[in-house]
Design a protein around this motif. Structure first.
Motif, mmCIF file in Angstrom:
data_model
loop_
_atom_site.group_PDB
_atom_site.id
_atom_site.type_symbol
_atom_site.label_atom_id
_atom_site.label_comp_id
_atom_site.label_asym_id
_atom_site.label_seq_id
_atom_site.Cartn_x
_atom_site.Cartn_y
_atom_site.Cartn_z
ATOM 1 N N ASN A 148 0.890 -1.149 0.000
ATOM 2 C CA ASN A 148 0.000 0.000 0.000
ATOM 3 C C ASN A 148 0.937 1.210 0.000
ATOM 4 O OD1 ASN A 148 -2.477 1.301 0.053
ATOM 5 N ND2 ASN A 148 -2.667 1.239 2.279
ATOM 6 N N PRO A 149 1.192 1.804 -1.178
ATOM 7 C CA PRO A 149 2.309 2.750 -1.328
ATOM 8 C C PRO A 149 2.173 3.983 -0.435
ATOM 9 C CG PRO A 149 1.435 2.086 -3.466
ATOM 10 C CD PRO A 149 0.449 1.626 -2.433
ATOM 11 N N PRO A 150 3.274 4.711 -0.254
ATOM 12 C CA PRO A 150 3.245 5.906 0.589
ATOM 13 C C PRO A 150 2.110 6.852 0.216
ATOM 14 C CG PRO A 150 5.503 5.381 0.018
ATOM 15 C CD PRO A 150 4.633 4.440 -0.771
ATOM 16 N N HIS A 151 1.356 7.274 1.236
ATOM 17 C CA HIS A 151 0.202 8.138 1.030
ATOM 18 C C HIS A 151 -0.135 8.814 2.346
ATOM 19 C CE1 HIS A 151 -1.390 4.303 2.529
ATOM 20 N NE2 HIS A 151 -2.440 4.974 2.985
ATOM 21 N N THR B 265 -3.335 -9.549 5.332
ATOM 22 C CA THR B 265 -4.589 -8.804 5.443
ATOM 23 C C THR B 265 -4.538 -7.926 6.687
ATOM 24 O OG1 THR B 265 -5.834 -10.624 4.430
ATOM 25 C CG2 THR B 265 -7.108 -8.969 5.619
ATOM 26 N N PHE B 266 -4.965 -6.678 6.544
ATOM 27 C CA PHE B 266 -5.109 -5.819 7.715
ATOM 28 C C PHE B 266 -6.334 -4.941 7.535
ATOM 29 C CE2 PHE B 266 -2.476 -3.421 4.781
ATOM 30 C CZ PHE B 266 -2.891 -2.105 4.904
ATOM 31 N N VAL B 267 -6.854 -4.445 8.658
ATOM 32 C CA VAL B 267 -8.053 -3.598 8.653
ATOM 33 C C VAL B 267 -7.710 -2.259 9.304
ATOM 34 C CG1 VAL B 267 -10.413 -3.309 9.493
ATOM 35 C CG2 VAL B 267 -9.643 -5.551 8.694
ATOM 36 N N PRO B 268 -7.660 -1.182 8.517
ATOM 37 C CA PRO B 268 -7.483 0.154 9.087
ATOM 38 C C PRO B 268 -8.829 0.791 9.401
ATOM 39 C CG PRO B 268 -7.238 0.259 6.715
ATOM 40 C CD PRO B 268 -7.563 -1.178 7.047
ATOM 41 N N ILE B 269 -8.863 1.567 10.483
ATOM 42 C CA ILE B 269 -10.073 2.263 10.923
ATOM 43 C C ILE B 269 -9.746 3.746 11.060
ATOM 44 C CG2 ILE B 269 -11.884 2.336 12.688
ATOM 45 C CD1 ILE B 269 -10.941 -0.450 13.566
ATOM 46 N N PHE B 270 -10.695 4.599 10.672
ATOM 47 C CA PHE B 270 -10.472 6.041 10.655
ATOM 48 C C PHE B 270 -11.558 6.778 11.430
ATOM 49 C CE2 PHE B 270 -8.753 4.149 6.839
ATOM 50 C CZ PHE B 270 -7.513 4.740 6.705
ATOM 51 N N ASN B 271 -11.192 7.903 12.025
ATOM 52 C CA ASN B 271 -12.176 8.727 12.729
ATOM 53 C C ASN B 271 -12.784 9.761 11.798
ATOM 54 O OD1 ASN B 271 -9.761 10.194 12.588
ATOM 55 N ND2 ASN B 271 -10.217 11.350 14.449
ATOM 56 N N SER B 272 -13.158 9.295 10.608
ATOM 57 C CA SER B 272 -13.856 10.119 9.627
ATOM 58 C C SER B 272 -14.617 9.196 8.694
ATOM 59 C CB SER B 272 -12.868 10.969 8.812
ATOM 60 O OG SER B 272 -13.536 11.616 7.735
ATOM 61 N N GLN B 273 -15.795 9.631 8.240
ATOM 62 C CA GLN B 273 -16.549 8.823 7.287
ATOM 63 C C GLN B 273 -15.882 8.828 5.917
ATOM 64 O OE1 GLN B 273 -20.244 11.105 7.368
ATOM 65 N NE2 GLN B 273 -19.899 11.730 5.257
ATOM 66 N N ASN B 274 -14.995 9.804 5.682
ATOM 67 C CA ASN B 274 -14.288 9.914 4.412
ATOM 68 C C ASN B 274 -12.915 10.539 4.666
ATOM 69 O OD1 ASN B 274 -13.489 10.104 1.767
ATOM 70 N ND2 ASN B 274 -14.910 11.724 1.209
ATOM 71 N N PRO B 275 -11.942 9.728 5.089
ATOM 72 C CA PRO B 275 -10.638 10.274 5.477
ATOM 73 C C PRO B 275 -9.846 10.882 4.336
ATOM 74 C CG PRO B 275 -10.586 7.878 5.494
ATOM 75 C CD PRO B 275 -12.022 8.271 5.306
ATOM 76 N N GLY B 276 -10.206 10.542 3.091
ATOM 77 C CA GLY B 276 -9.455 11.034 1.944
ATOM 78 C C GLY B 276 -8.109 10.337 1.826
ATOM 79 N N VAL B 277 -7.543 10.356 0.630
ATOM 80 C CA VAL B 277 -6.212 9.778 0.434
ATOM 81 C C VAL B 277 -5.464 10.610 -0.589
ATOM 82 C CG1 VAL B 277 -6.963 8.159 -1.380
ATOM 83 C CG2 VAL B 277 -4.909 7.659 -0.044
ATOM 84 N N SER B 278 -4.205 10.859 -0.295
ATOM 85 C CA SER B 278 -3.336 11.574 -1.220
ATOM 86 C C SER B 278 -2.115 10.705 -1.459
ATOM 87 C CB SER B 278 -2.918 12.933 -0.628
ATOM 88 O OG SER B 278 -2.048 13.618 -1.513
ATOM 89 N N ASP B 279 -2.033 10.120 -2.650
ATOM 90 C CA ASP B 279 -0.921 9.258 -3.044
ATOM 91 C C ASP B 279 0.331 10.121 -3.183
ATOM 92 O OD1 ASP B 279 0.951 7.704 -4.371
ATOM 93 O OD2 ASP B 279 -0.408 6.999 -5.927
ATOM 94 N N SER B 280 1.352 9.812 -2.390
ATOM 95 C CA SER B 280 2.534 10.669 -2.346
ATOM 96 C C SER B 280 3.264 10.745 -3.679
ATOM 97 C CB SER B 280 3.493 10.172 -1.257
ATOM 98 O OG SER B 280 2.860 10.188 0.001
ATOM 99 N N VAL B 281 3.168 9.710 -4.503
ATOM 100 C CA VAL B 281 3.788 9.723 -5.832
ATOM 101 C C VAL B 281 2.800 10.265 -6.862
ATOM 102 C CG1 VAL B 281 4.866 8.321 -7.636
ATOM 103 C CG2 VAL B 281 5.288 7.789 -5.232
#
Length: 231
Positions: A107-110, A167-183
């Motif tokens: 899961n690349p840097p983001h 396999t892993f499960v990430p959890i966020f304190n937002s309904q839409n955390p957003g993602v910005s792919d560093s590359v």
């Protein structure tokens, strides 16, 4: 008796969604439920609610049990539990995902600009790392039942370093955390970031920048980069 990864995951989920109003990423809800109407013609900082008469029990449950059958170019598969994949989280200030990594997958840097990330490894061996604003790198190889935390908006990654799938499960304190792919934010924009900006920033020649652009373009043509809102 040792706790199973799933029981630890349940505990983690409870801790993440406990109400901490002063530290919440999303605004507090003004009603009990607001299952997102993803087909609504307008969306103002979230989604409108489905009519209460159309809400059913099934809206509040989703399925993370299915193993993926395909992976993207990064040998990664994502099952979505943000508002676009699990509309019940609308206004609730929480989302979660299932991430599967094939052997050697990453899961690349983001970054996630709107949320802190906590997660638990369910299978395999995963190297999790993040970088702080003073360029300190923290990392650790995690096995099933181990938990990680990524501070909000920090560059991070997950890499499968085991001999099998992970396999892993990430959890966020937002309904839409957003993602910005560093590359991707540098090399996949439309229109393109000028080569002069990239060559001066990376202290390399045009040939290096063009080679990176070419590699990403060719991979896009044969594989699917994941462009969903968050993971």
């Amino acid at each position: 008796m040792a706790s199973s990864p799933m029981s630890l995951f349940g505990l983690l989920l409870v801790l993440v969604i406990l109400p901490f109003p002063s530290h919440a990423s999303d605004p507090d809800p003004l009603q009990d439920i607001c299952v997102a109407d993803l087909d609504a013609p307008i969306s103002i900082n979230g989604f409108p609610c489905k009519p209460a008469s159309e809400v059913t029990s099934d809206d509040f449950f989703t399925d993370f049990s299915k193993d993926p059958t395909t992976f993207d170019v990064f040998k990664r598969a994502v099952t979505f539990g943000d508002v676009s994949g699990f509309p019940a989280v609308n206004t609730q200030g929480v989302s979660l995902f299932r991430i599967d990594l094939d052997v050697g997958g990453i899961n690349p840097p983001h970054t996630h600009p709107r949320a802190t990330e906590a997660g638990i490894v369910l299978k395999g061996r995963v190297l999790v790392g993040f970088v702080t604003t003073n360029n300190t790198f923290f990392s650790k190889v995690l096995t099933p039942g181990k938990v990680f935390l990524i501070p909000r908006a920090h560059v991070h990654f997950q890499l499968n370093v085991g001999k099998g799938k992970a396999t892993f499960v990430p959890i966020f304190n937002s309904q839409n955390p957003g993602v910005s792919d560093s590359v991707g934010t540098l090399f996949d924009t439309n229109p393109s970031v000028p080569n002069s900006v990239l060559t001066k920033s990376f202290l390399v020649s045009d040939d290096v920048i063009n080679a990176i652009r070419s590699a990403r373009t060719s991979n896009k043509s044969g594989h699917q980069f994941n462009t969903r809102s968050s993971y």
